[in-house]
Scaffold this motif. Structure first.
Motif, PDB file in Angstrom:
ATOM      1  N   GLU A 186      -2.388   6.028  -0.355  1.00  0.00           N
ATOM      2  CA  GLU A 186      -3.863   5.730   0.015  1.00  0.00           C
ATOM      3  C   GLU A 186      -3.602   5.442   1.802  1.00  0.00           C
ATOM      4  O   GLU A 186      -4.669   5.349   2.255  1.00  0.00           O
ATOM      5  CB  GLU A 186      -3.946   4.498  -0.501  1.00  0.00           C
ATOM      6  CG  GLU A 186      -2.948   3.126  -0.176  1.00  0.00           C
ATOM      7  CD  GLU A 186      -3.647   1.822  -0.985  1.00  0.00           C
ATOM      8  OE1 GLU A 186      -4.748   1.550  -1.071  1.00  0.00           O
ATOM      9  OE2 GLU A 186      -2.522   1.268  -1.753  1.00  0.00           O
ATOM     10  N   ARG A 216       0.791  -1.271  -0.035  1.00  0.00           N
ATOM     11  CA  ARG A 216       0.057   0.041  -0.084  1.00  0.00           C
ATOM     12  C   ARG A 216       0.830   1.186   0.125  1.00  0.00           C
ATOM     13  O   ARG A 216       1.714   1.209   0.839  1.00  0.00           O
ATOM     14  CB  ARG A 216      -0.844   0.018   1.200  1.00  0.00           C
ATOM     15  CG  ARG A 216      -1.919  -1.059   1.254  1.00  0.00           C
ATOM     16  CD  ARG A 216      -2.784  -1.161   2.403  1.00  0.00           C
ATOM     17  NE  ARG A 216      -2.058  -1.624   3.620  1.00  0.00           N
ATOM     18  CZ  ARG A 216      -2.650  -1.353   4.939  1.00  0.00           C
ATOM     19  NH1 ARG A 216      -4.087  -0.967   5.119  1.00  0.00           N
ATOM     20  NH2 ARG A 216      -1.894  -1.957   5.705  1.00  0.00           N
ATOM     21  N   ILE A 240      -1.173   0.472  -7.900  1.00  0.00           N
ATOM     22  CA  ILE A 240      -1.962  -0.359  -7.107  1.00  0.00           C
ATOM     23  C   ILE A 240      -1.886  -1.697  -7.308  1.00  0.00           C
ATOM     24  O   ILE A 240      -2.147  -2.145  -8.330  1.00  0.00           O
ATOM     25  CB  ILE A 240      -3.728   0.066  -7.266  1.00  0.00           C
ATOM     26  CG1 ILE A 240      -4.015   1.493  -7.338  1.00  0.00           C
ATOM     27  CG2 ILE A 240      -4.448  -0.334  -6.057  1.00  0.00           C
ATOM     28  CD1 ILE A 240      -3.625   2.470  -6.182  1.00  0.00           C
ATOM     29  N   ASN A 248      -3.377   3.450 -11.938  1.00  0.00           N
ATOM     30  CA  ASN A 248      -4.621   4.218 -11.920  1.00  0.00           C
ATOM     31  C   ASN A 248      -4.582   5.710 -12.527  1.00  0.00           C
ATOM     32  O   ASN A 248      -3.525   6.327 -12.987  1.00  0.00           O
ATOM     33  CB  ASN A 248      -5.232   4.320 -10.506  1.00  0.00           C
ATOM     34  CG  ASN A 248      -4.567   5.421  -9.494  1.00  0.00           C
ATOM     35  OD1 ASN A 248      -3.739   6.115 -10.167  1.00  0.00           O
ATOM     36  ND2 ASN A 248      -5.009   5.469  -8.387  1.00  0.00           N
TER      37      ASN A 248
END
Lengths: 120, 110
Positions: free
Chosen positions: A59, A44, B99, B93
């Motif tokens: 994120e 992540r 991602i 993205n």
């Protein structure tokens, strides 16, 4: 290995202490990234940088800050470490490909060796 | 928001067999990446797929991309023990962030 090093490679710290992780690259890559890897979550994105003093959030940026004062170094700081920040942290680099517009990171990323951080 | 899903997440297979790992992504993406990670190690870039119908092969691994179906596959031919690792797919993205899927842990039995 794309000339990427991370330091420290392992760190154990206590809740509430500040921690800074360093990513160093030797090949003048423009883009640098910080990821965390946790079981069941893959990687992540925490923060990334697209140039000196240019950074943006990923994120999972809460509780983390970054700085990039020179091309070769990208620092990740946990201002007050918590147990939920126990993880393996990876730095990555890439370069943009200009396709008639602003540079964007279309290229593949190359990863550093990782830092295993344990917050007790 | 782009989401990347891999399946299966765990795969145990015999040497010599063929198998496929699937990677679905939820919205349009211009790039699809495959990485390999050995236990306790960093990620190694395997393939970058840039367009619909793209196919790339390296040894016993072949990756393909179908942008209309939003699907990429990583096919393993005649598996050998050395291919045991965790394989990640990732997609770019619209904000130019990559991602990652959760990874597929592949265990090849001798």
């Amino acid at each position: 290995d794309a000339g990427i090093t991370q330091s420290p490679r392992h760190k154990v710290t206590e809740t509430g202490t500040p921690v800074t992780l360093r990513c160093h690259q030797t090949e003048n890559h423009r883009y640098m990234y910080w990821y965390r890897q946790d079981p069941g979550h893959g990687l992540r994105l925490i923060h990334y940088s697209y140039g000196v003093k240019d950074t943006d959030k990923g994120e999972v940026s809460d509780g983390y800050s970054v700085s990039r004062s020179k091309t070769e170094d990208f620092l990740l700081t946990l201002e007050s470490a918590t147990s939920s920040q126990t993880s393996v942290y990876f730095c990555a680099i890439s370069d943009p490909i200009v396709a008639g517009g602003p540079p964007v990171s279309y290229n593949e990323q190359f990863f550093g060796p990782g830092t295993r951080l344990t917050v007790l | 928001e782009l989401k990347v899903e891999q399946n299966p997440l765990f795969l145990s297979m015999q040497e010599g067999k063929n198998y496929t790992i699937y990677c679905n992504y939820s919205t349009t993406s211009d790039r699809l990446y495959w990485y390999r990670q050995d236990p306790g190690k960093s990620l190694e870039s395997l393939f970058v797929l840039l367009s619909n119908g793209a196919v790339k092969q390296e040894g016993r691994l072949m990756a393909s991309l179908d942008t209309k179906a939003r699907l990429s596959t990583l096919h393993i031919t005649a598996a050998v023990h050395d291919l045991s690792a965790t394989y990640f797919c990732a997609a770019l993205n619209r904000d130019d962030k990559i991602i990652f899927g959760k990874g597929t842990r592949l265990h090849i039995l001798p």
